[in-house]
Design a protein around this motif. Structure first.
Motif, mmCIF file in Angstrom:
data_model
loop_
_atom_site.group_PDB
_atom_site.id
_atom_site.type_symbol
_atom_site.label_atom_id
_atom_site.label_comp_id
_atom_site.label_asym_id
_atom_site.label_seq_id
_atom_site.Cartn_x
_atom_site.Cartn_y
_atom_site.Cartn_z
ATOM 1 N N ILE A 1 8.565 -10.499 11.545
ATOM 2 C CA ILE A 1 7.172 -10.811 11.261
ATOM 3 C C ILE A 1 6.950 -10.842 9.744
ATOM 4 C CG2 ILE A 1 6.386 -8.409 11.447
ATOM 5 C CD1 ILE A 1 4.396 -11.258 12.879
ATOM 6 N N THR A 2 6.287 -11.879 9.273
ATOM 7 C CA THR A 2 6.042 -12.045 7.847
ATOM 8 C C THR A 2 4.551 -11.949 7.567
ATOM 9 O OG1 THR A 2 7.957 -13.507 7.642
ATOM 10 C CG2 THR A 2 6.320 -13.632 5.889
ATOM 11 N N ALA A 3 4.219 -11.308 6.458
ATOM 12 C CA ALA A 3 2.829 -11.262 6.000
ATOM 13 C C ALA A 3 2.818 -11.527 4.505
ATOM 14 C CB ALA A 3 2.198 -9.909 6.310
ATOM 15 N N GLN B 1 10.241 0.321 -0.193
ATOM 16 C CA GLN B 1 10.140 -0.803 0.738
ATOM 17 C C GLN B 1 9.027 -0.555 1.743
ATOM 18 O OE1 GLN B 1 13.422 -1.327 3.451
ATOM 19 N NE2 GLN B 1 12.286 -2.847 4.617
ATOM 20 N N GLU B 2 9.004 0.651 2.342
ATOM 21 C CA GLU B 2 7.962 0.949 3.318
ATOM 22 C C GLU B 2 6.584 0.806 2.699
ATOM 23 O OE1 GLU B 2 5.936 4.502 5.906
ATOM 24 O OE2 GLU B 2 8.044 4.707 5.420
ATOM 25 N N SER B 3 6.410 1.322 1.495
ATOM 26 C CA SER B 3 5.118 1.234 0.821
ATOM 27 C C SER B 3 4.713 -0.220 0.616
ATOM 28 C CB SER B 3 5.185 1.961 -0.528
ATOM 29 O OG SER B 3 4.014 1.731 -1.261
ATOM 30 N N HIS B 4 5.644 -1.031 0.137
ATOM 31 C CA HIS B 4 5.328 -2.438 -0.120
ATOM 32 C C HIS B 4 5.009 -3.173 1.185
ATOM 33 C CE1 HIS B 4 5.171 -6.194 -2.241
ATOM 34 N NE2 HIS B 4 5.984 -6.713 -1.341
ATOM 35 N N TYR B 5 5.816 -2.968 2.197
ATOM 36 C CA TYR B 5 5.577 -3.636 3.466
ATOM 37 C C TYR B 5 4.234 -3.211 4.062
ATOM 38 C CZ TYR B 5 10.337 -5.554 4.022
ATOM 39 O OH TYR B 5 11.500 -6.267 3.902
ATOM 40 N N SER B 6 3.973 -1.903 4.077
ATOM 41 C CA SER B 6 2.730 -1.404 4.673
ATOM 42 C C SER B 6 1.501 -1.897 3.920
ATOM 43 C CB SER B 6 2.744 0.124 4.720
ATOM 44 O OG SER B 6 3.764 0.569 5.595
ATOM 45 N N LYS B 7 1.562 -1.863 2.586
ATOM 46 C CA LYS B 7 0.420 -2.303 1.764
ATOM 47 C C LYS B 7 0.200 -3.806 1.913
ATOM 48 C CE LYS B 7 -2.427 -1.511 -1.925
ATOM 49 N NZ LYS B 7 -3.482 -2.471 -1.634
ATOM 50 N N THR B 8 1.261 -4.572 1.866
ATOM 51 C CA THR B 8 1.146 -6.028 2.021
ATOM 52 C C THR B 8 0.604 -6.361 3.404
ATOM 53 O OG1 THR B 8 2.951 -6.385 0.457
ATOM 54 C CG2 THR B 8 2.410 -8.218 1.928
ATOM 55 N N TRP B 9 1.099 -5.673 4.425
ATOM 56 C CA TRP B 9 0.638 -5.881 5.798
ATOM 57 C C TRP B 9 -0.860 -5.625 5.901
ATOM 58 C CZ3 TRP B 9 2.142 -8.107 10.099
ATOM 59 C CH2 TRP B 9 1.562 -7.746 11.311
#
Length: 174
Positions: free
Chosen positions: A55-57, A108-116
């Motif tokens: 999944i991409t956001a 990575q988790e921070s970036h993915y969660s924030k971007t999501w």
């Protein structure tokens, strides 16, 4: 061994077919990893019916204006979960905790969660599905603790400010 990756024959093969090729031994390992992951009952729940894979956001970071992108390995909308698959030589909790810091998985988790979230995604817990690349291919699922998540968020915020300044000034430190 990995003798299939040596010599002129291998170089000729790469020249013809490209660098994404697998020798038979590696292909077998890939299949074994796939099977170990697929047969784990918790992973089945995370990636089964209703889950979206890869999944991409995309979003714009509200603090810096930078364009951001993330691509998680799975999203389980009904349970509000994002997942990312990692291989590691030691899937035990203490060893994986070290791996998280060594490879910046908390960033990575921070970036993915924030971007999501900035892209309008639902509130999502972030889980790492971890598999060892050697038999018996142990599979574990981890959620990072609050302190590690906060550390990743601080690193991300600082990094985003640095990138924004570099893009604005055109000066990139070595």
């Amino acid at each position: 061994g990995r003798g299939g990756r040596r010599g002129n024959r291998w170089r000729s093969f790469l020249a013809e077919y490209g660098d994404g090729s697998l020798v038979a031994e590696d292909y077998g390992i890939c299949l074994a990893l796939r099977d170990a992951i697929r047969h784990n009952p918790y992973v089945k729940k995370l990636t089964g019916a209703g889950a979206y894979r890869e999944i991409t956001a995309c979003s714009t970071d509200p603090e810096t204006g930078l364009k951001c992108r993330m691509r998680a390995d799975a999203h389980v909308p009904g349970d509000g979960i994002l997942c990312d698959l990692k291989t590691t030589n030691d899937a035990r909790a203490l060893a994986f905790r070290k791996t998280v810091r060594n490879f910046g998985y908390h960033l990575q988790e921070s970036h993915y969660s924030k971007t999501w979230k900035d892209a309008g995604g639902d509130s999502a817990a972030f889980l790492f599905v971890v598999v060892e690349p050697e038999p018996p291919y142990a599979v574990k699922i981890y959620e990072l603790d609050a302190d590690t998540i906060a550390e990743g968020e601080a690193i991300r915020a600082k990094s985003m400010r640095i990138v924004e300044e570099c893009m604005r000034t055109g000066e990139w430190p070595l």
